[in-house]
Scaffold this motif. Structure first.
Motif, mmCIF file in Angstrom:
data_model
loop_
_atom_site.group_PDB
_atom_site.id
_atom_site.type_symbol
_atom_site.label_atom_id
_atom_site.label_comp_id
_atom_site.label_asym_id
_atom_site.label_seq_id
_atom_site.Cartn_x
_atom_site.Cartn_y
_atom_site.Cartn_z
ATOM 1 N N PHE A 209 17.867 -87.805 94.570
ATOM 2 C CA PHE A 209 19.168 -87.665 95.239
ATOM 3 C C PHE A 209 20.060 -86.722 94.435
ATOM 4 C CE2 PHE A 209 18.267 -90.666 98.421
ATOM 5 C CZ PHE A 209 17.569 -91.720 97.869
ATOM 6 N N PRO A 210 21.175 -86.275 95.040
ATOM 7 C CA PRO A 210 22.084 -85.384 94.285
ATOM 8 C C PRO A 210 22.725 -86.056 93.063
ATOM 9 C CG PRO A 210 22.485 -85.196 96.650
ATOM 10 C CD PRO A 210 21.530 -86.336 96.469
ATOM 11 N N SER A 211 22.796 -87.419 93.081
ATOM 12 C CA SER A 211 23.377 -88.095 91.900
ATOM 13 C C SER A 211 22.358 -89.085 91.326
ATOM 14 C CB SER A 211 24.652 -88.857 92.309
ATOM 15 O OG SER A 211 24.298 -89.913 93.194
ATOM 16 N N PRO A 212 22.432 -89.385 90.015
ATOM 17 C CA PRO A 212 21.391 -90.181 89.335
ATOM 18 C C PRO A 212 21.601 -91.679 89.446
ATOM 19 C CG PRO A 212 22.988 -89.427 87.726
ATOM 20 C CD PRO A 212 23.454 -88.892 89.054
ATOM 21 N N TRP A 213 21.761 -92.186 90.698
ATOM 22 C CA TRP A 213 22.029 -93.622 90.838
ATOM 23 C C TRP A 213 20.746 -94.404 91.034
ATOM 24 C CZ3 TRP A 213 20.383 -96.341 95.022
ATOM 25 C CH2 TRP A 213 19.976 -95.581 96.111
#
Ligand SMILES: O=C(O)CCC(=O)C1=CC=C[C@@H](O)[C@@H]1C(=O)O
Ligand SMILES: [Mg+2]
Length: 373
Positions: free
Chosen positions: A55-59
Motif C-alpha cells: 500500500f502507499p503507507s506502511p500500515w
C-alpha cells in the motif's frame, strides 16, 4: 534440466487505479491502488508478469509503494539479471541476501514464475503443482456506515453467488454486528478479520463470537504476538487465522508449534512469493493445518497469481480472490476474473492465463521504467 532463462529487460509499469468503492478497515479507508506491474523479458523476447501489493503507507507491513520501487530497482533486479536461472525457485534463493521486503520480492519472483510457465507452455497453476480446475472464492466486506447497509451488501453478494463473506471488525463494530448478520444469514459461511484491533483485555468480548459458528477469526491480536494468540486460542473454540503475523515458513512453524492459530492465511506478497508459499503449503498439509488465499485488493495480474496458488490441495476455504468487478471498473487483464456460483475457473492457457489489457495499462499508468541487462 530446464534451459537457462536469461532476463534481458525488466519494465516497471507504475499504475494508479481507483477502487469502485472505498475499502474500510479498522486502520483506515482505501480509495486507490498505487502499485507496479513487473514485466520480465527473456532473451527470446517473451514476457512474464508480476504485481506489487504494498500500500502507499506502511500500515499493513513495513513496505510501501515507494519502498518496493527502491528495493526492486536498487537490489532485486540487478540480482535477477546478473546470471541466468534454470528454475524460478532460484529467484528467492538469490534474493535471500536482501532482508525481508517480501512484497518487492514476490512481484519479481511471480513475474519469473509466469515467464517460466509460458516457456514450458503450461498454466502457472500446473507449474506450481496445483490440482484444482476451479477454486472457491468469497468476498471481503469492509466496515460499513450502518448494519442495514452491511446486511444489504451481504445480500447483494450472496445473490451474485458468493458462498463466504469476510467481515472486517473493530471495537464498536464487532459482536453485535456479527450477531445480526448471523441472524439474517443463518447458514452463510462467515469469517471475521480484526486486523490486530484487539488485545487479551478483550478476551471476554471475543469469547462471545464462539456462539456465532464463524469459520475463523483472522488476526485478532498484534502482528508480532504469537504468545498472546496462543493464550487466546486456548480460550476460543473459533479457530484463529493468522495473516499479518505470517511472513516466512519459520513464522508458520512457530505459530503451529505454539498453538497461536489453527488456520493460515496465505498471501503471496506477504510471504515473498510462490516458492515460499509452496513450502508453507506443504508444511501445513503435513500438519493438517488448513490454508486459504487472502487478498490484497489485487488488480488482475496479482489476482491471477493468487488463483494459481489456491489450486494447491491444502487450500480448504474460499479465498478473497473475488471477481475483478468487485474492485475495478476495468481490470488490466483480459478476460477479467469472473466468478460463477461461488467459484473461479482456472484458465488453461500458459502462465497466468490472461492477456494484459494494454489499453487499461496505458489508461492507469503514471510512470514506466525500462531496465536493461
Ligand atoms: O483483496 C480482498 O478482497 C480483501 C482484502 C483484505 O481483506 C485485506 C487486504 C489488506 C489488508 C487488510 O485490510 C485485509 C486483510 O487483512 O486481509
Ligand atoms: Mg487479514
Amino acid at each position: 534440466m530446464n534451459a537457462p532463462i536469461s532476463i534481458q529487460t525488466v519494465i516497471l509499469h507504475r499504475l494508479v487505479m481507483q477502487l469502485k468503492h472505498p475499502f474500510t478497515t479498522n486502520i483506515g479507508d482505501f480509495q486507490k491502488k498505487d502499485f507496479f506491474i513487473v514485466e520480465v523479458i527473456d532473451s527470446n523476447g517473451l514476457s512474464g508478469y508480476g504485481e506489487t501489493a504494498a500500500f502507499p503507507s506502511p500500515w499493513y507491513t513495513e513496505e510501501t509503494t515507494m519502498t518496493t520501487q527502491h528495493v526492486m530497482e536498487s537490489f532485486l533486479i540487478p540480482l535477477l539479471m546478473n546470471k541466468p536461472i534454470t528454475h524460478p525457485d532460484q529467484v528467492s534463493q538469490r534474493f535471500q541476501v536482501v532482508r525481508r521486503n517480501n512484497m518487492a520480492k514476490a512481484a519479481i519472483e511471480g513475474a519469473v514464475w509466469d515467464l517460466y510457465a509460458k516457456i514450458n507452455d503450461v498454466p502457472l497453476a500446473v507449474a506450481i503443482g496445483g490440482t484444482k480446475q476451479a477454486v472457491d472464492v468469497g468476498v471481503a466486506i469492509g466496515v460499513q456506515a450502518s448494519i442495514p447497509e452491511l446486511l444489504h451488501l451481504i445480500d447483494t453478494y450472496v445473490a451474485q453467488g458468493y458462498k463466504r463473506v469476510k467481515l472486517k471488525i473493530k471495537p464498536g463494530w464487532d459482536v453485535h454486528v456479527l450477531k445480526q448478520v448471523r441472524q439474517q444469514f443463518p447458514n452463510l459461511a462467515i469469517m471475521a478479520d480484526a486486523n490486530s484491533a484487539y488485545t487479551l483485555k478483550d478476551i471476554d468480548l471475543l469469547k462471545q463470537i464462539d456462539d456465532l459458528d464463524l469459520l475463523m477469526i483472522e488476526q485478532p491480536l498484534a502482528h508480532n504476538d504469537f504468545l498472546d494468540h496462543a493464550t487466546l486460542q486456548r480460550e476460543l473454540s473459533t479457530p484463529i487465522c493468522l495473516d499479518e503475523s505470517i511472513h516466512t515458513f519459520s513464522d508458520v512453524r512457530l505459530a503451529i508449534e505454539l498453538g497461536s492459530c489453527k488456520i493460515i492465511s496465505m498471501k503471496l506478497a506477504r510471504v515473498g512469493g510462490i516458492t515460499e508459499a509452496k513450502k508453507i503449503h506443504d508444511y501445513c498439509q503435513e500438519h493438517h493445518v488448513p490454508v486459504w488465499c487472502g487478498g490484497m485488493l489485487e488488480a488482475g495480474v496479482g489476482r491471477a497469481h493468487s488463483l494459481a496458488i489456491a489450486t494447491l490441495p491444502q487450500f480448504q476455504f474460499p479465498g478473497d480472490t473475488s471477481a475483478s468487478s468487485k474492485y475495478w471498473e476495468h481490470d488490466i487483464i483480459q478476460p477479467e476474473v469472473k466468478m460463477t456460483d461461488g467459484q473461479v475457473r482456472i484458465p488453461n492457457q500458459p502462465g497466468i492465463g490472461h492477456d494484459i489489457n494494454w489499453d487499461a495499462i496505458t489508461r492507469y499508468r503514471i510512470d514506466k521504467k525500462v531496465i536493461k541487462n
